[in-house]
Design an enzyme around this catalytic site. Structure first.
Site, PDB file in Angstrom:
ATOM      1  N   GLY A 178      13.455  11.010  -0.612  1.00 45.71           N
ATOM      2  CA  GLY A 178      14.667  10.478   0.009  1.00 45.71           C
ATOM      3  C   GLY A 178      15.010  11.099   1.353  1.00 45.71           C
ATOM      4  CD  GLU A 210       9.342  12.242  -7.382  1.00 44.02           C
ATOM      5  OE1 GLU A 210      10.099  11.287  -7.102  1.00 44.02           O
ATOM      6  OE2 GLU A 210       9.136  12.613  -8.543  1.00 44.02           O
ATOM      7  N   PRO A 211       8.266  12.979  -1.270  1.00 42.60           N
ATOM      8  CG  PRO A 211       7.090  14.100   0.410  1.00 42.60           C
ATOM      9  CD  PRO A 211       7.383  14.141  -1.071  1.00 42.60           C
ATOM     10  NE  ARG A 259      13.530   6.141   4.229  1.00 40.88           N
ATOM     11  CZ  ARG A 259      13.890   4.884   3.929  1.00 40.88           C
ATOM     12  NH1 ARG A 259      13.765   3.942   4.824  1.00 40.88           N
ATOM     13  NH2 ARG A 259      14.390   4.608   2.741  1.00 40.88           N
ATOM     14  NE  ARG A 305      13.374  -0.020   5.394  1.00 41.84           N
ATOM     15  CZ  ARG A 305      14.314   0.535   6.098  1.00 41.84           C
ATOM     16  NH1 ARG A 305      14.332   0.377   7.397  1.00 41.84           N
ATOM     17  NH2 ARG A 305      15.234   1.260   5.520  1.00 41.84           N
ATOM     18  CB  CYS A 352      13.042 -22.412   7.039  1.00 44.51           C
ATOM     19  SG  CYS A 352      11.642 -23.050   7.949  1.00 44.51           S
TER      20      CYS A 352
HETATM   21  N1  LLP Z   1      10.889   9.274  -5.757  1.00 48.25           N
HETATM   22  C1  LLP Z   1      11.493   8.267  -6.409  1.00 48.25           C
HETATM   23  C2  LLP Z   1      11.716   8.375  -7.852  1.00 48.25           C
HETATM   24  C3  LLP Z   1      11.907   7.114  -5.696  1.00 48.25           C
HETATM   25  O1  LLP Z   1      12.508   6.127  -6.351  1.00 48.25           O
HETATM   26  C4  LLP Z   1      11.671   7.044  -4.302  1.00 48.25           C
HETATM   27  C5  LLP Z   1      12.084   5.858  -3.534  1.00 48.25           C
HETATM   28  C6  LLP Z   1      11.021   8.126  -3.668  1.00 48.25           C
HETATM   29  C7  LLP Z   1      10.659   9.227  -4.429  1.00 48.25           C
HETATM   30  C8  LLP Z   1      10.716   8.135  -2.201  1.00 48.25           C
HETATM   31  O2  LLP Z   1      11.830   8.011  -1.402  1.00 48.25           O
HETATM   32  P1  LLP Z   1      11.680   8.226   0.189  1.00 48.25           P
HETATM   33  O3  LLP Z   1      11.265   9.645   0.425  1.00 48.25           O
HETATM   34  O4  LLP Z   1      10.661   7.281   0.683  1.00 48.25           O
HETATM   35  O5  LLP Z   1      13.025   7.900   0.706  1.00 48.25           O
HETATM   36  N2  LLP Z   1      12.819  -0.059   0.245  1.00 48.25           N
HETATM   37  C9  LLP Z   1      13.816   0.900   0.665  1.00 48.25           C
HETATM   38  C10 LLP Z   1      13.576   2.280   0.094  1.00 48.25           C
HETATM   39  C11 LLP Z   1      13.487   2.282  -1.425  1.00 48.25           C
HETATM   40  C12 LLP Z   1      13.243   3.661  -1.989  1.00 48.25           C
HETATM   41  C13 LLP Z   1      12.993   3.613  -3.462  1.00 48.25           C
HETATM   42  N3  LLP Z   1      12.680   4.867  -4.065  1.00 48.25           N
HETATM   43  C14 LLP Z   1      13.859   0.930   2.192  1.00 48.25           C
HETATM   44  O6  LLP Z   1      13.175   0.132   2.826  1.00 48.25           O
HETATM   45  O7  LLP Z   1      14.616   1.695   2.753  1.00 48.25           O
END
Ligand code: LLP
Length: 414
Positions: free
Chosen positions: A239, A272-273, A275, A314, A344
């Site tokens: 996150g 758990e990175p 993004r 997005r 469309c």
């Molecule tokens: N761990 C778990 C359990 C998760 O559900 C997620 C993301 C991550 C790690 C990784 O999160 P990150 O580091 O990438 O923020 N589609 C959305 C983002 C959905 C994220 C879902 N879970 C967007 O485009 O912003």
């Protein structure tokens, strides 16, 4: 900086993006491997003083070429489906370095994960825990499980990607997790209690919510220890936010400091990175098809491009901002455009009110789409999904070719 201008042309490492577009066509995703590797190494060194494991969240960008290269760097993975498990296995990952998250794991996915030798299943409900226990017993495989806690923490992000509030479907309250951990440790012989996990949301820019969730997990861990239940791993999820417009997210160093302040030496911490490793490393190349004036005064003209919401959802789904740049920096009077695709629906926009000097045929780069870009694409309007290219230095490879009409229709033809 992965994308810089050289002689006026936007480049990825040493390669002009116009070269890629010329050879691969548009729309096309381009990922700059050196940026992903640099971010990975930055995180690894920021976590150097704790016993940390990086579990890259595959959902952010699951291209096999990207996964293969991450395996080479030593990454573990966080997956959420059988498909993602298959991908990481094909990319050469060791399943014991993989954790499986998600509220709805099917019988098939659980069996697949256990047979493959998954590192940990992060359970999110009592029902799921019993299902895993039953399958594990049938397979006579001990299932390593961690419990995902929902610490009821409010975070400042889009509501669709905030996951740590009681009303969200994720995890379970500390009191329920406490009871369940004791039951797993004492009464479910085919389950091995490994630890506690949480993931409170995505694109978080403040570190305080992580302090709170970490404290909640540490407190729960101590209470479990008093009951004789040991908890070897604490998984704080992902996150970690990035800059799309003018956000100033906390740094990996801030995160490393927080973890080393709060954690005892004998705990393994998983992160758990998704993004934060890949988001900034990707652009979507798209070509301007038409310029179309607005017909009502006070409204902006349309710049119609060949990418659409099916390629990058997005903006339509979260009203997310992505920077847009011209690849060739040609002169011209700037004015504001709504950049839209051919689909469309009025929701099919990629960017609104962007000051650019645009002409038909110009090549545009939509920035920061390395995460949740291609992976969320679809064939809506029977559009062919774009190609993906990985660049490193002065070489590049088509990591996924553009879809063809045959790909589009294959599963429906008799
Ligand atoms: N761990 C778990 C359990 C998760 O559900 C997620 C993301 C991550 C790690 C990784 O999160 P990150 O580091 O990438 O923020 N589609 C959305 C983002 C959905 C994220 C879902 N879970 C967007 O485009 O912003």
């Amino acid at each position: 900086m992965p994308f810089l201008r050289k002689e006026g042309v936007l480049c990825a490492d040493d390669i002009p993006l116009s070269t890629i577009a010329g050879q691969v066509g548009t729309p096309c995703y381009v990922y700059c491997w050196s940026d992903i590797a640099a971010r990975y190494q930055e995180l690894e060194s920021a976590l150097g003083s704790v016993d940390a494991r990086i579990r890259y969240a595959v959902k952010a960008n699951s291209n096999l070429e990207v996964l293969r290269r991450l395996v080479e760097l030593g990454a573990g993975f966080d997956i959420v489906s059988g498909g993602e498990l298959e991908r990481v296995i094909r990319a050469g990952a060791t399943p014991s370095n993989v954790v499986f998250s998600g509220v709805g794991k099917s019988h098939q996915e659980i069996s697949f994960a256990l047979k493959a030798g998954i590192g940990c299943l992060n359970v999110e409900s009592v029902a799921e825990t019993y299902r895993i226990a039953e399958i594990a017993e049938r397979l006579t495989i001990t299932a390593p499980v961690a419990i995902r806690v929902n610490p009821d923490i409010d975070v400042d992000t889009h509501p669709y990607i905030a996951t740590g509030m009681r009303e969200n479907k994720f995890g379970m309250p500390e009191t329920d997790a406490f009871q369940l951990a004791i039951e797993i440790a004492n009464d479910l012989p085919y389950l091995e209690f490994v630890g506690l996990a949480c993931h409170i949301g995505s694109q978080l820019t403040e570190i305080e919510p992580y302090e709170d969730s970490l404290d909640a997990l540490i407190e729960l861990r101590s209470r479990l220890l008093e009951e004789g239940v040991t908890c070897a791993v604490i998984d704080i999820g992902g996150g970690f936010g990035i800059t799309y417009a003018d956000e100033v997210p906390f740094s990996f160093t801030d995160l490393g400091e927080l973890l080393s302040q709060r954690l005892l030496q004998d705990i393994e911490v998983d992160v758990e990175p998704g993004r934060s490793l890949v988001g900034g490393a990707g652009v979507l190349l798209t070509r301007v098809e038409y310029l179309k004036p607005a017909t009502r005064t006070g409204y902006l003209d349309f710049c119609i491009v060949d990418a659409a919401m099916n390629d990058l959802i997005r903006p339509a789904l979260y009203e997310a901002f992505h920077g847009v740049e011209k690849v060739n920096n040609t002169e011209g009077r700037k004015r504001e455009w709504n950049i839209v695709g051919p689909i469309c629906e009025t929701g099919d926009f990629l960017a609104t009110a962007r000051p650019l000097a645009i002409q038909e045929g110009d090549l545009l780069a939509i920035r920061d789409v390395g995460a949740y870009g291609f992976v969320m694409s679809s064939n809506y309007n029977s559009r062919l999904r774009p190609a993906e290219v990985v660049i490193e230095g002065d070489s590049w490879t088509v990591a996924r070719r553009r879809e063809s009409m045959t790909d589009l229709l294959n599963l429906e033809e008799a």
